[in-house]
Scaffold this motif. Structure first.
Motif, PDB file in Angstrom:
ATOM      1  N   PHE A 113      35.596-130.483  36.695  1.00 48.93           N
ATOM      2  CA  PHE A 113      35.278-129.361  36.033  1.00 48.93           C
ATOM      3  C   PHE A 113      36.356-128.439  36.151  1.00 48.93           C
ATOM      4  CE2 PHE A 113      33.581-124.644  36.253  1.00 48.93           C
ATOM      5  CZ  PHE A 113      33.056-124.600  34.888  1.00 48.93           C
ATOM      6  N   ARG A 114      37.365-128.456  37.260  1.00 44.17           N
ATOM      7  CA  ARG A 114      38.739-127.776  37.253  1.00 44.17           C
ATOM      8  C   ARG A 114      39.363-128.321  36.274  1.00 44.17           C
ATOM      9  NH1 ARG A 114      40.535-130.052  41.757  1.00 44.17           N
ATOM     10  NH2 ARG A 114      41.457-131.595  40.534  1.00 44.17           N
TER      11      ARG A 114
ATOM     12  N   HIS B  83      38.930-130.216  33.414  1.00 48.93           N
ATOM     13  CA  HIS B  83      38.485-129.748  32.006  1.00 48.93           C
ATOM     14  C   HIS B  83      38.855-128.691  31.487  1.00 48.93           C
ATOM     15  CE1 HIS B  83      35.634-130.380  28.657  1.00 48.93           C
ATOM     16  NE2 HIS B  83      35.188-129.165  28.799  1.00 48.93           N
ATOM     17  N   ARG B  84      38.933-127.633  32.467  1.00 49.76           N
ATOM     18  CA  ARG B  84      39.119-126.035  32.087  1.00 49.76           C
ATOM     19  C   ARG B  84      40.783-126.021  32.318  1.00 49.76           C
ATOM     20  NH1 ARG B  84      36.095-121.897  35.200  1.00 49.76           N
ATOM     21  NH2 ARG B  84      36.518-123.198  37.106  1.00 49.76           N
ATOM     22  N   ASN B  85      41.627-126.807  32.357  1.00 50.97           N
ATOM     23  CA  ASN B  85      42.953-126.819  32.811  1.00 50.97           C
ATOM     24  C   ASN B  85      43.502-125.563  33.887  1.00 50.97           C
ATOM     25  OD1 ASN B  85      43.709-128.718  30.576  1.00 50.97           O
ATOM     26  ND2 ASN B  85      42.886-126.929  29.286  1.00 50.97           N
ATOM     27  N   GLN B  86      42.665-125.874  34.918  1.00 54.96           N
ATOM     28  CA  GLN B  86      42.770-124.998  36.026  1.00 54.96           C
ATOM     29  C   GLN B  86      43.821-125.676  36.879  1.00 54.96           C
ATOM     30  OE1 GLN B  86      39.005-124.005  38.167  1.00 54.96           O
ATOM     31  NE2 GLN B  86      39.465-121.623  37.616  1.00 54.96           N
TER      32      GLN B  86
ATOM     33  N   ASN C   6      41.485-123.022  41.216  1.00 58.19           N
ATOM     34  CA  ASN C   6      40.250-123.522  41.558  1.00 58.19           C
ATOM     35  C   ASN C   6      40.031-123.057  42.757  1.00 58.19           C
ATOM     36  OD1 ASN C   6      38.426-126.158  42.442  1.00 58.19           O
ATOM     37  ND2 ASN C   6      37.817-125.159  40.618  1.00 58.19           N
TER      38      ASN C   6
ATOM     39  N   GLU D  64      39.241-119.309  42.870  1.00 55.05           N
ATOM     40  CA  GLU D  64      37.776-119.047  41.953  1.00 55.05           C
ATOM     41  C   GLU D  64      36.767-119.259  42.931  1.00 55.05           C
ATOM     42  OE1 GLU D  64      36.806-119.836  37.634  1.00 55.05           O
ATOM     43  OE2 GLU D  64      36.173-121.677  39.242  1.00 55.05           O
TER      44      GLU D  64
ATOM     45  N   PHE E  28      31.950-132.766  34.266  1.00 57.72           N
ATOM     46  CA  PHE E  28      32.203-131.333  33.825  1.00 57.72           C
ATOM     47  C   PHE E  28      31.265-130.466  33.377  1.00 57.72           C
ATOM     48  CE2 PHE E  28      34.181-133.659  30.556  1.00 57.72           C
ATOM     49  CZ  PHE E  28      33.510-133.333  29.316  1.00 57.72           C
TER      50      PHE E  28
ATOM     51  N   LYS F 146      28.750-122.354  38.916  1.00 60.36           N
ATOM     52  CA  LYS F 146      29.755-122.434  37.918  1.00 60.36           C
ATOM     53  C   LYS F 146      29.292-123.179  36.715  1.00 60.36           C
ATOM     54  CE  LYS F 146      33.991-122.377  41.026  1.00 60.36           C
ATOM     55  NZ  LYS F 146      35.162-123.213  41.057  1.00 60.36           N
TER      56      LYS F 146
ATOM     57  N   GLN G 243      28.969-121.273  32.996  1.00 60.37           N
ATOM     58  CA  GLN G 243      29.642-122.066  32.103  1.00 60.37           C
ATOM     59  C   GLN G 243      28.807-122.110  30.652  1.00 60.37           C
ATOM     60  OE1 GLN G 243      32.941-122.646  31.746  1.00 60.37           O
ATOM     61  NE2 GLN G 243      33.331-124.294  30.078  1.00 60.37           N
TER      62      GLN G 243
ATOM     63  N   SER H 259      31.616-115.634  32.904  1.00 61.16           N
ATOM     64  CA  SER H 259      32.768-115.971  33.872  1.00 61.16           C
ATOM     65  C   SER H 259      32.225-116.288  35.240  1.00 61.16           C
ATOM     66  CB  SER H 259      33.733-114.886  33.909  1.00 61.16           C
ATOM     67  OG  SER H 259      34.569-115.036  34.992  1.00 61.16           O
TER      68      SER H 259
END
Length: 518
Positions: free
Chosen positions: A184-185, A187-190, A195, A198, A299, A336, A340, A345
């Motif tokens: 998931f991280r 995929h969101r470009n974190q 991450n 967050e 993700f 999360k 999503q 958020s």
């Protein structure tokens, strides 16, 4: 034409045994009965009218406890209550069970198959662990255990299973949920550190909620803050990357919870005040593949997304109609994923997303966590803090999902005839290569850590570059393990090589490409 009844919740009750002394150990059955009596009191009826309501209980649905294997827990509860219900059931082992049993009880009342339904569950894991630590059996008086029943949360099933997950030593919740968090991280470009921040912020907010909830195991204790949750230390050691201890569910609690449902007609007959009534509007649930390696990706969860959408639709609501949510939160990834999908958020949700504070701070309560969420939701709606609420219950390894919606106002049509979703989300996973060979790319991963804080074993879910087939593997060498365990560079999307170990154990081994540009 048969007139359908309108189901309502008229009582919710919870109980907690804070003592962890062996001499004070109270079994789940007793805690459950205490919570049922609390729920009966919650109806605001007189003693005599409560007795009448209790005598009419003809449905008992029980969430299977982790603590103790009973021969017939629904039957034991019925006998202790002095009732002979026509419907008795006990759930399978998963955390979606409270919402599913609640939904089914409302449906039976709607069809006139049940007059008064009790949905209940309880755990005494803290007491059981105290007994184990002392090398003692629980105090005399606990019901005889069924030694042939399935072990805690199906753990023995995992150990006995012959599949590629077991071959590579992965399949437990503490291992699989991190696979999703990492994917998931990426995929969101974190970044890995973004991450972590967050997740720590999310759980710090959850901890503040638990700090004020009387049934929370951490009630009255200062809430853990973002820094203590996100920083790896001796007290907050890494369990499976990227989750340190304070991002894992804490299951050693002694709590029980119950909901009592009946019809508006019978509630009026008894004189239960209408300000006590909360209306179940509908529910929906489904299951992702039991084998985590057969999921479409890591993700998102099709079961979470479909359950949320269908649960809202069957209840005649949209997400904007919901004032309060409670998302199951054994690990940060579940709320999360729900956020999503709904467009919230995770770090700054538009509306409350927990009423309990999560399974770390409130306590895991075995399979029964969401029963407490349902109880809390009923109380919040009664207070007028929202008109509609939604509870998402999750179980397994991002496997089982069930959503229920509740309201201060009734439906305009009868309660839904059935769960609108298929039992299982259709399989859309890539082909699985059990003996992969060649160039490969990391799809997701996690790392097991030992108690001394050292990386112990890596778990890689990858894809072959040529075929696109998915595989599972462990790390081949220490260098690969250390790279997987580092927060310096994102492993997902990096190339390497995979091969079968050839040592008779059937494991696959992965290493990063030495020629890859650093």
């Amino acid at each position: 034409m048969t007139i359908r009844a309108t189901p309502i919740v008229v009582g919710v009750g919870e109980t907690k045994n804070c003592s962890q002394k062996v001499s004070d150990a109270i079994e789940p059955l007793v805690l459950i009965l205490q919570s049922i009596h609390e729920a009966l009191k919650d109806t605001s009826l007189s003693d005599s009218e409560r007795g009448k309501l209790q005598a009419e209980i003809d449905g008992i649905s029980v969430v299977a406890p982790w603590t103790w294997n009973y021969y017939d827990l629904p039957g034991l509860i019925a006998r202790k209550l002095g009732v002979e219900p026509s419907y008795k059931t006990i759930s399978e082992h998963n955390g979606a069970s409270p919402a599913r049993l609640f939904d089914e009880a409302a449906r039976r009342i709607s069809f006139g198959e049940c007059k008064v339904a009790v949905v209940t569950g309880g755990e005494a894991m803290a007491s059981l662990m105290a007994c184990a630590a002392a090398g003692k059996m629980p105090p005399p008086g606990w019901e005889e255990a069924d030694e042939d029943a399935e072990g805690i949360a199906g753990s023995s099933t995992f150990r006995k299973a012959h599949n590629i997950g077991n071959t590579h030593g992965i399949g437990l919740p503490i291992q699989v949920y991190p696979l999703y968090e990492n994917a998931f991280r990426a995929h969101r470009n974190q970044t890995i550190r973004e991450n972590n921040k967050e997740s720590a912020k999310l759980y710090a907010e959850f901890a503040k909620v638990a700090e004020k909830h009387p049934m929370a195991w951490n009630y009255g204790q200062p809430a853990a803050d973002e820094a203590s949750i996100g920083t790896v230390s001796k007290k907050n050691r890494m369990i499976c990357f990227p989750y340190p201890l304070l991002m894992n569910a804490f299951n050693n609690v002694n709590v029980a919870g119950s909901c009592i449902l009946t019809s508006t007609e019978y509630a009026k007959e008894l004189g239960i005040p209408e300000n006590q009534w909360i209306y179940p509007l509908g529910g929906a649930g489904t299951i992702d593949s039991a084998h985590f390696w057969e999921r479409p990706n890591y993700f998102a969860s099709p079961a979470i997304s479909k359950s949320l959408d269908a649960g809202l639709e069957v209840s005649g609501l949209t997400k904007d109609d919901i004032g309060i949510f409670d998302f199951y939160s054994c690990f940060p990834i579940v709320p999360k994923l729900a956020c999503q999908h709904l467009g919230f958020s995770p770090s700054k949700p538009e509306k409350p997303i927990t009423l309990l504070g999560g399974l770390t701070s409130f306590g895991g309560a075995g399979n029964n966590y969401s029963m407490h969420a349902l109880a809390a939701m009923v109380r919040e709606l009664r207070k007028g803090n929202a008109e509609n609420g939604l509870v998402l219950a999750n179980g397994g390894v991002v496997t089982y999902q069930h959503v229920v919606c509740l309201s201060t106002k009734p439906r305009k049509t009868p309660y839904p005839d059935e769960n609108p979703l298929l039992t299982e989300v259709p399989d859309e996973s890539p082909a699985i290569e059990e003996r992969p060979e060649g160039e490969a790319i990391v799809e997701t991963y996690t790392v097991d850590f030992s108690r001394d804080g050292k990386a112990k074993r890596g778990f890689i879910v990858g894809k072959l570059c040529k075929k696109g087939h998915r595989f599972l593997a462990n790390e081949e060498d220490k260098a690969t393990l250390l790279q997987l365990a580092s927060d310096e560079r994102e492993p997902i999307g990096r190339k390497g090589w995979v091969k079968s170990a050839g040592n008779g154990k059937g494991r696959n081994l992965f290493c990063f490409d030495a020629a890859e540009k650093l």
